[in-house]
Scaffold this active site. Structure first.
Site: not given
Length: 256
Positions: A53, A115
């Site tokens: 990701s 993230k």
């Protein structure tokens, strides 16, 4: 008789010294464990990348250190989220836009996610036709090139962009195209004490577009540098095979 008594006294003395030494060793181990816990909770903690990701910035098989002191401390700073700090944060400092952060997944606080901070308190965030909008303004992106990556479903074409956030922070992102499921979203207002997180691999990231905003209490630390990286085809002790599976060019590199 005197000789037997002397031998017994010597044996008892030796046993007493042995017990003292054992006790001393256990005390030393206790302090070593306590110091390791303090370092892990308050200074640095290792973390490994389990998914794609954050490609191209972070790869599966990267091992990195996160700093625990940048944003202050909450119960999630400690192993197993021990509630030594029952609520909120102490010595709290706000993340900067563009920071890469490890945090507890809002839907399951036993799981760690990593993230990039995109939205700060007071911002509005929206995706329109694959473009990121912050406070109503499209975020600048410049195409770098096109690349192929091997995914779980086979080879996938990606477009690599350099994205420039409103504070001037530049980082690379990957896009498959601008019509993927999360490329069009409603506008979201980020409330106080919360952050909007996104993965750099925009079309292969479950982030705040999917699970919502991240409360500051869930923040664990800031990603600082990669200390080891492997493609998974060998074991660390196989030093004679390192050129085959260790990504030497990524070791001891700072994370941006």
């Amino acid at each position: 008789m005197d000789e037997q008594q002397t031998d017994l006294e010597a044996f008892e003395t030796a046993e007493l010294e042995k017990k003292k030494k054992t006790k001393k060793e256990w005390i030393q181990l206790f302090w070593i464990a306590l110091a390791a816990l303090a370092i892990r909770s308050c200074v640095f903690e290792p973390y490994n990348i389990p998914s794609s990701s954050m490609v191209p910035t972070l790869l599966v098989g990267d091992y990195l250190f996160i700093s625990k002191y940048d944003y202050g401390y909450s119960k999630h700073s400690f192993p197993f989220s021990i509630p030594l700090i029952p609520k909120g944060r102490i010595f709290s400092q706000s993340p900067q836009r563009g920071d890469i952060v490890v945090f507890k997944y809002p839907k399951n606080e036993r799981t760690d996610y990593i993230k990039r901070v995109i939205g700060l308190p007071g911002d509005t965030i929206q995706m329109k036709h694959g473009r990121l909008f912050i406070n109503g303004q499209a975020v600048s992106r410049t195409k770098i090139d096109e690349q192929k990556w091997l995914t779980e479903s086979g080879w996938q074409n990606y477009i690599k962009y350099a994205e420039t956030l409103p504070n001037g922070f530049v980082h690379d992102i990957y896009e498959i195209n601008d019509s993927m499921p999360l490329d069009d979203t409603d506008e979201v207002l980020v409330p106080p004490g919360h952050y909007f997180m996104m993965g750099d691999n925009r079309d292969n990231s479950q982030d705040s577009r999917y699970f919502g905003l991240v409360a500051e209490e869930l923040l664990e630390g800031k990603a600082r540098f990669i200390f080891y990286s492997t493609n998974g085809d060998g074991w660390f002790f196989q030093f004679w095979r390192w050129p085959e599976f260790v990504r030497l060019n990524r070791m001891f590199t700072e994370i941006h």
